[in-house]
Write an enzyme that holds these catalytic residues in place. Structure first.
Site, PDB file in Angstrom:
ATOM      1  N   TYR A 111       0.632  -1.095   0.033  1.00 35.01           N
ATOM      2  CA  TYR A 111       0.107  -0.030  -0.113  1.00 35.01           C
ATOM      3  C   TYR A 111       0.824   1.368   0.167  1.00 35.01           C
ATOM      4  CZ  TYR A 111      -4.309  -2.402   0.951  1.00 35.01           C
ATOM      5  OH  TYR A 111      -5.447  -3.201   1.184  1.00 35.01           O
ATOM      6  N   LYS A 115       5.622 -14.673   1.332  1.00 34.71           N
ATOM      7  CA  LYS A 115       5.356 -15.626   0.323  1.00 34.71           C
ATOM      8  C   LYS A 115       6.665 -15.664  -0.278  1.00 34.71           C
ATOM      9  CE  LYS A 115       3.338 -17.971  -2.857  1.00 34.71           C
ATOM     10  NZ  LYS A 115       3.078 -19.083  -2.730  1.00 34.71           N
ATOM     11  N   ASP A 159     -10.113 -10.519   6.044  1.00 34.56           N
ATOM     12  CA  ASP A 159     -11.483 -10.755   5.159  1.00 34.56           C
ATOM     13  C   ASP A 159     -11.930 -12.254   5.813  1.00 34.56           C
ATOM     14  OD1 ASP A 159     -12.075  -8.275   4.636  1.00 34.56           O
ATOM     15  OD2 ASP A 159     -13.430  -9.141   2.702  1.00 34.56           O
ATOM     16  N   ASP A 172      -4.799  -7.669   4.883  1.00 37.60           N
ATOM     17  CA  ASP A 172      -6.129  -7.162   4.469  1.00 37.60           C
ATOM     18  C   ASP A 172      -7.006  -8.183   3.926  1.00 37.60           C
ATOM     19  OD1 ASP A 172      -8.259  -5.416   3.289  1.00 37.60           O
ATOM     20  OD2 ASP A 172      -7.396  -5.874   1.144  1.00 37.60           O
ATOM     21  N   ASP A 184      -0.650 -18.195   1.114  1.00 38.50           N
ATOM     22  CA  ASP A 184      -1.822 -19.191   0.729  1.00 38.50           C
ATOM     23  C   ASP A 184      -1.826 -20.517   1.739  1.00 38.50           C
ATOM     24  OD1 ASP A 184       0.996 -19.925   0.302  1.00 38.50           O
ATOM     25  OD2 ASP A 184       0.644 -20.969  -2.006  1.00 38.50           O
TER      26      ASP A 184
HETATM   27  C1  IPM Z   1      -9.825  -2.876   5.110  1.00 32.33           C
HETATM   28  C2  IPM Z   1     -10.375  -2.050   3.896  1.00 32.33           C
HETATM   29  C3  IPM Z   1      -9.391  -0.833   3.232  1.00 32.33           C
HETATM   30  C4  IPM Z   1      -8.037  -1.618   3.106  1.00 32.33           C
HETATM   31  C5  IPM Z   1      -9.739  -0.587   1.833  1.00 32.33           C
HETATM   32  C6  IPM Z   1     -11.297   0.062   1.759  1.00 32.33           C
HETATM   33  C7  IPM Z   1      -8.895   0.796   1.466  1.00 32.33           C
HETATM   34  O1  IPM Z   1     -10.562  -3.148   2.899  1.00 32.33           O
HETATM   35  O2  IPM Z   1      -9.703  -1.689   6.047  1.00 32.33           O
HETATM   36  O3  IPM Z   1      -9.636  -3.760   5.222  1.00 32.33           O
HETATM   37  O4  IPM Z   1      -7.749  -2.383   2.124  1.00 32.33           O
HETATM   38  O5  IPM Z   1      -7.186  -1.286   4.174  1.00 32.33           O
HETATM   39 MN    MN Z   2     -10.065  -5.083   3.743  1.00 32.20          MN
END
Ligand code: IPM
Ligand code: MN
Length: 342
Positions: free
Chosen positions: A130, A180, A241, A237, A213
């Site tokens: 990022y 990785k 999720d 990130d 992975d």
């Molecule tokens: C998160 C979100 C953000 C990120 C996006 C919205 C830029 O997905 O906080 O996990 O990737 O950091």
């Molecule tokens: Mn995210």
């Protein structure tokens, strides 16, 4: 004790869930003074900026920031909104540790149909994939090139790993370092080496290396074997999720963008986005935001107040309130948490 909180509800469901979270937080800690900022995609459409030019300077004077969600891609491209509000705050305030707890609340089933996991993901939050270094040349031409360079610095990698080892020491003493390095032989081998260097200072913590992975699979197949997981910005990130999914959904996923050196305010936000599809239905789950507010109070040194919030959230979910996505309205869940605080 009074604290000054900057509230940025942002877009979509960020508005109702931060309202709920502030209500709960102020009930346990009446000394929270809240100043709200309307920075959002609406604000962008009105002013041409997601936040004013002096936005960062304004926020710097607060003890903490509570943020709802940023983005409304049908009206403002994400590449504009997120680079205009969320991501610059993380960087400017050196919130290098993004902490995301993944565990099942009582009463939440989760897609794995198994309990017994309690994972703390720690995501590097200021550099890596990022970093924003790169560019495009020959735009729109057949020979167009796009470069996005991931930047890993010794300072950046060492401090996030050290932070992770400190957390592991206070938990179950296990740390998984995610890379990785079998494919990416520069930055990820560097990360592995720094993991080993820092691990030498923490003989009481059992450190392991995982490829990203493989740890994705492990989070689904054997999540109870993981304690603290430390990963780069993008890997973290993605992993969080998965973490959100196994804990029952994004409605339960809290996060804290921490400046461990306390040289600037830290920022607390639910992991979920603005959810335009359900934004006007009144069914957003406020639990992720309320949990994030608990992380905020904990960071402010109010551990007892933070724990009270989590007990109230757990008492609420144990009654089956807010545990099934879309089933209970935001205000019903919020009222139940407030009642559990009585
Ligand atoms: C998160 C979100 C953000 C990120 C996006 C919205 C830029 O997905 O906080 O996990 O990737 O950091
Ligand atoms: Mn995210």
């Amino acid at each position: 004790m009074t604290y000054r909180i900057a509230l940025i509800p942002g877009d979509g469901i960020g508005v109702p869930v931060t309202k709920a979270a502030m209500e709960v937080a102020q009930k346990v800690l009446p000394g929270l003074e809240c100043t709200s900022f309307p920075w959002s995609c609406d604000h962008y459409l009105q002013t041409g900026r997601m936040m004013p030019e002096d936005g960062i300077a304004t926020l710097r004077g607060f003890d903490a920031i509570l943020l709802g969600a940023v983005g409304w891609p049908a009206r403002v491209p994400d590449s504009v909104s997120l680079h205009g509000l969320l991501l610059p705050i993380r960087k400017a305030f050196v919130q290098y540790a993004n902490i995301r707890p993944h565990r099942l609340l009582p009463g939440v089933q989760g897609p794995l149909r198994r309990d017994g996991f309690d994972i703390l993901c720690i995501r590097e939050n200021t550099e890596g994939e990022y970093s924003g270094a790169g560019g495009r040349v020959h735009v729109g031409k057949p020979d167009e090139v796009a470069v996005e360079t991931a930047i890993f610095t010794r300072v950046g990698v060492e401090r996030i790993l050290r932070f992770g080892f400190e957390q592991a020491r206070r938990r179950r003493g296990k740390l998984a370092s995610v890379t990785k390095s079998n494919a990416q032989k520069h930055s990820m081998v560097f990360w592995d080496e720094i993991t080993d260097l820092v691990a030498a200072d923490y003989p009481d913590v059992e450190a392991s290396h995982y490829h990203v992975d493989a740890i994705c699979a492990r989070m689904v197949m054997a999540p109870e074997t993981l304690d603290v997981v430390v990963a780069s910005n993008l890997f973290g990130d993605i992993l969080t999720d998965i973490g959100a999914a196994i804990q029952g959904g994004l409605g339960f996923a809290a996060s804290a963008n921490i400046n461990p050196g306390r040289t600037a305010p830290s920022m607390f936000e639910p992991v979920h986005g603005s959810a335009p599809d359900i934004a006007h239905l009144g069914i957003a789950n406020p639990i992720a935001a309320i949990w994030s507010a608990s992380l905020m109070l904990d960071h402010l040194g109010e551990a007892a107040a933070a724990a009270r919030i989590m007990s109230a959230v757990e008492a609420t979910s144990a009654r089956g309130i807010g545990t099934v996505p879309g089933q209970d309205r935001t205000d019903i869940i919020t009222k139940a948490v407030l009642a559990a605080l009585e």
